[in-house]
Design a protein around this motif. Structure first.
Motif, PDB file in Angstrom:
ATOM      1  N   UNK A  30       0.847  -1.185   0.000  1.00 41.11           N
ATOM      2  CA  UNK A  30       0.000   0.000   0.000  1.00 41.11           C
ATOM      3  C   UNK A  30       0.885   1.238   0.000  1.00 41.11           C
ATOM      4  N   UNK A  31       0.354   2.321  -0.560  1.00 35.39           N
ATOM      5  CA  UNK A  31       1.131   3.566  -0.643  1.00 35.39           C
ATOM      6  C   UNK A  31       1.545   4.039   0.748  1.00 35.39           C
ATOM      7  N   UNK A  42      -3.877   0.563  -2.864  1.00 35.29           N
ATOM      8  CA  UNK A  42      -3.345  -0.795  -2.945  1.00 35.29           C
ATOM      9  C   UNK A  42      -2.643  -0.928  -4.289  1.00 35.29           C
ATOM     10  N   UNK A  43      -1.382  -1.375  -4.276  1.00 36.47           N
ATOM     11  CA  UNK A  43      -0.551  -1.422  -5.475  1.00 36.47           C
ATOM     12  C   UNK A  43      -0.012  -2.834  -5.669  1.00 36.47           C
ATOM     13  N   UNK A  44      -0.187  -3.363  -6.873  1.00 39.22           N
ATOM     14  CA  UNK A  44       0.377  -4.667  -7.229  1.00 39.22           C
ATOM     15  C   UNK A  44       1.317  -4.459  -8.414  1.00 39.22           C
ATOM     16  N   UNK A  45       2.611  -4.670  -8.177  1.00 40.72           N
ATOM     17  CA  UNK A  45       3.624  -4.513  -9.225  1.00 40.72           C
ATOM     18  C   UNK A  45       4.114  -5.897  -9.632  1.00 40.72           C
ATOM     19  N   UNK A  46       3.989  -6.196 -10.898  1.00 45.57           N
ATOM     20  CA  UNK A  46       4.361  -7.509 -11.436  1.00 45.57           C
ATOM     21  C   UNK A  46       5.502  -7.276 -12.420  1.00 45.57           C
ATOM     22  N   UNK A  47       6.613  -8.017 -12.246  1.00 48.85           N
ATOM     23  CA  UNK A  47       7.793  -7.751 -13.072  1.00 48.85           C
ATOM     24  C   UNK A  47       8.519  -9.020 -13.490  1.00 48.85           C
ATOM     25  N   UNK A  48       9.431  -8.832 -14.434  1.00 45.96           N
ATOM     26  CA  UNK A  48      10.361  -9.866 -14.909  1.00 45.96           C
ATOM     27  C   UNK A  48       9.667 -11.114 -15.438  1.00 45.96           C
ATOM     28  N   UNK A  65     -11.952  -5.772  -7.048  1.00 49.64           N
ATOM     29  CA  UNK A  65     -12.268  -4.388  -6.688  1.00 49.64           C
ATOM     30  C   UNK A  65     -12.445  -3.591  -7.983  1.00 49.64           C
ATOM     31  N   UNK A  66     -13.567  -2.885  -8.141  1.00 49.18           N
ATOM     32  CA  UNK A  66     -13.790  -2.112  -9.367  1.00 49.18           C
ATOM     33  C   UNK A  66     -12.932  -0.843  -9.410  1.00 49.18           C
ATOM     34  N   UNK A  67     -12.833  -0.274 -10.598  1.00 50.02           N
ATOM     35  CA  UNK A  67     -12.173   1.016 -10.851  1.00 50.02           C
ATOM     36  C   UNK A  67     -10.665   1.010 -10.627  1.00 50.02           C
ATOM     37  N   UNK A  68     -10.026  -0.145 -10.723  1.00 56.21           N
ATOM     38  CA  UNK A  68      -8.569  -0.203 -10.622  1.00 56.21           C
ATOM     39  C   UNK A  68      -7.958   0.362 -11.902  1.00 56.21           C
ATOM     40  N   UNK A  69      -6.804   0.964 -11.766  1.00 56.18           N
ATOM     41  CA  UNK A  69      -6.078   1.511 -12.908  1.00 56.18           C
ATOM     42  C   UNK A  69      -4.822   0.691 -13.144  1.00 56.18           C
ATOM     43  N   UNK A  70      -4.370   0.667 -14.401  1.00 52.53           N
ATOM     44  CA  UNK A  70      -3.213  -0.141 -14.750  1.00 52.53           C
ATOM     45  C   UNK A  70      -2.291   0.652 -15.669  1.00 52.53           C
ATOM     46  N   UNK A  86      -3.291  -0.533  -9.613  1.00 51.80           N
ATOM     47  CA  UNK A  86      -3.552   0.059  -8.302  1.00 51.80           C
ATOM     48  C   UNK A  86      -5.004   0.493  -8.197  1.00 51.80           C
ATOM     49  N   UNK A  87      -5.449   0.637  -6.939  1.00 52.24           N
ATOM     50  CA  UNK A  87      -6.819   1.067  -6.676  1.00 52.24           C
ATOM     51  C   UNK A  87      -6.871   1.743  -5.301  1.00 52.24           C
TER      52      UNK A  87
END
Length: 116
Positions: A30-31, A42-48, A65-70, A86-87
């Protein structure tokens, strides 16, 4: 910008014949420090990961959760991709938040730890 994403995906498909499948690394945080009743992000970072066939869902008690941005799909010189979703949310006691990642046919779920 969508054209750039299309070109990246096209190039990835072209190069994927020789590329190996690499599972994603997932960070869920979370921020701000998690506090019940306080607005947060709430932030989900997916990498590599490779190939770029991936879906990220932010979940509350097992429901998306609705209205999440990517962010736009981006990649490094080695054709490993990264993406962030994130949302805004306000956690309450007893609620469970998670990030569900579907990469190809494999689904993983990562729980948010509020550190309260």
């Amino acid at each position: 910008m969508k054209f750039a994403v299309f070109l990246a995906a096209l190039a990835a498909v072209y190069c994927s014949v020789d590329a190996k499948h690499t599972p994603p690394k997932v960070l869920l945080y979370s921020r701000n420090a998690g506090e019940f009743g306080k607005d947060n992000v709430l932030i989900c970072h997916v990498s590599d990961f490779h190939p770029p066939d991936i879906t990220i869902q932010l979940m509350k008690d097992g429901v998306e959760i609705p209205n999440a941005e990517q962010t736009d799909l981006a990649f490094k010189a080695n054709w490993h991709f990264h993406l962030t979703r994130n949302v805004h949310f306000t956690p309450a006691a007893g609620e469970k938040f998670s990030c569900r990642v579907t990469h190809g046919t494999k689904v993983t779920e990562h729980a948010w730890e509020p550190n309260m």
